[in-house]
Design a protein around this motif. Sequence first.
Motif, short mmCIF file in Angstrom:
data_model
loop_
_atom_site.label_atom_id
_atom_site.label_comp_id
_atom_site.label_asym_id
_atom_site.label_seq_id
_atom_site.Cartn_x
_atom_site.Cartn_y
_atom_site.Cartn_z
N ASN A 24 67.91 91.40 -51.40
CA ASN A 24 67.06 91.60 -52.58
C ASN A 24 65.78 92.35 -52.23
O ASN A 24 65.29 93.16 -53.01
CB ASN A 24 66.68 90.23 -53.18
N ILE A 268 63.26 89.87 -58.34
CA ILE A 268 63.45 88.44 -58.57
C ILE A 268 64.51 88.17 -59.64
O ILE A 268 64.68 87.03 -60.08
CB ILE A 268 62.12 87.75 -58.97
N MET A 324 57.94 82.86 -53.58
CA MET A 324 59.01 83.78 -53.22
C MET A 324 59.66 83.37 -51.91
O MET A 324 60.88 83.48 -51.74
CB MET A 324 58.46 85.20 -53.14
N LEU A 328 63.31 82.77 -53.36
CA LEU A 328 64.08 84.02 -53.41
C LEU A 328 64.78 84.27 -52.08
O LEU A 328 64.12 84.48 -51.06
CB LEU A 328 63.18 85.21 -53.76
N GLY A 333 68.92 85.57 -57.63
CA GLY A 333 67.56 85.67 -58.14
C GLY A 333 66.88 84.32 -58.13
O GLY A 333 67.38 83.36 -57.54
N VAL A 334 65.73 84.25 -58.76
CA VAL A 334 65.05 82.97 -58.91
C VAL A 334 65.33 82.45 -60.32
O VAL A 334 65.73 83.19 -61.20
CB VAL A 334 63.52 83.10 -58.68
#
Length: 468
Positions: A24, A268, A324, A328, A333-334
């Motif tokens: 990511n 995210i 994060m 993450l 994603g979050v």
Amino acid sequence: MEPFLRRFFPDVYRRMRGDTRVSNYCKFDSQLLTAFTSSLYVAGLLTTFLASRVTAGRGRRASMVLGGAAFLAGAAVGGASVNVYMVILGRVLLGVGLGFANQAVPLYLSEMAPARLRGAFSNGFQLSVGVGALAANVINFGTEKIGGGWGWRVSLALAAVPAGLLTLGALFLPETPSSLVQQGRDRRDVARLLQKVRGAGVDVGDELDDIVAAGESAAGAGGGGLRRLLVERRYRPQLVMAVAIPFFQQVTGINAIAFYAPVLLRTIGMGESASLLSAVVTGVVGVASTSASMLAVDRFGRRTLFLAGGAQMLASQVLIGAIMAAELRDSGGVGKAWAGVLILLIAVYVAGFGWSWGPLGWLVPSEIFPLEVRAAGQSVTVAVSFAFTVFVAQAFLSMLCHMKAGIFFFFAVWLAVMTAFVYLLLPETKGVPIEQMAGVWRAHWFWSRVVGPESDPDIDEERARGKL
């Protein structure tokens, strides 16, 4: 926008669209993409010192007109681009405009504003930057929805609108009184302009005397403004501020947020439209906080806003990094709740910058230099700002890829350092006439040891001391 990435940065587009082998944090790690972003600032850096000569020799208006013309050319090339080289050329032309505008506009505002309102007027520069960024985000959000995938052309070409306003508007502006004196104009011409600017019922005699005296001092000192600024001891405090303040302004991390907010939000897990809309929200926060700074800066002073804003940004950066790091991973994603918290923290961070280091990073350097080195000092400020903007723009996506959430802690450390720097070494300049600023340094606990007795003995030191 996806059509823009697909056309000019296909490798980034493929990674973004679902290459699960790429983290990511690394999907947007492209030196070509960052070269597109930073080319504007490289051009601005190279233009700065030419702009300094024009601003000092031909006046502030001339630099604004040249900057506006370069902006118009950049908008035309960017909107008509058919390959990545044209896109980057358009950015370079915009950078030339930025070099001239950033040199001239802060000086113009500082020199035209009355001392008691100089902070508010000068902060109008950063307010306008914020309004422009917000307008750009709104335009991007709207044009992304245009069918056929050519909305990016509208976004780039619409830079011609503010460029045209700048070019046309500068033609109707008067030159500043300080610039007229620097160009050797008759005292009576300067007096008429100053009276017109301040109003018919205002006594401008003392201010006129200060401006003329500063001009005579500058003329007596001769040329070589940049050399004198770099060599002579009495300008050492101003030189340190001209380097340190724009450096710190860049390592707050704001340009990482400003340039790449949609990238971060897509990192995210947010979609294209949602990330652009969130960038609009943070833009609104930036404009509102800078407006608040205009109301507060001449009441509470520069140091208070610097210190409070630094603490606010430090706390939000640490929390962003912590969330994060915890939430993450390299894929996926979050959650929506954490994404909302991150957007809120980014807004808090942008607000802290908007009423402290954003406007004050331009205000303080523009008001501290004597006339004889003012244009040279502004060129140093702009050059340092551009140099570190280029570094952040070029390095951020790679740093995000390799440091992951640790990059936010990297910026947090710098925020702690710069807040301590302001507390220890930046004197208050609120309400001090721009022609009497040298006394501020002679009254400071540290800088008084540096500038020594060779500073201008005619400065009203006691008046400056009372403003500390």
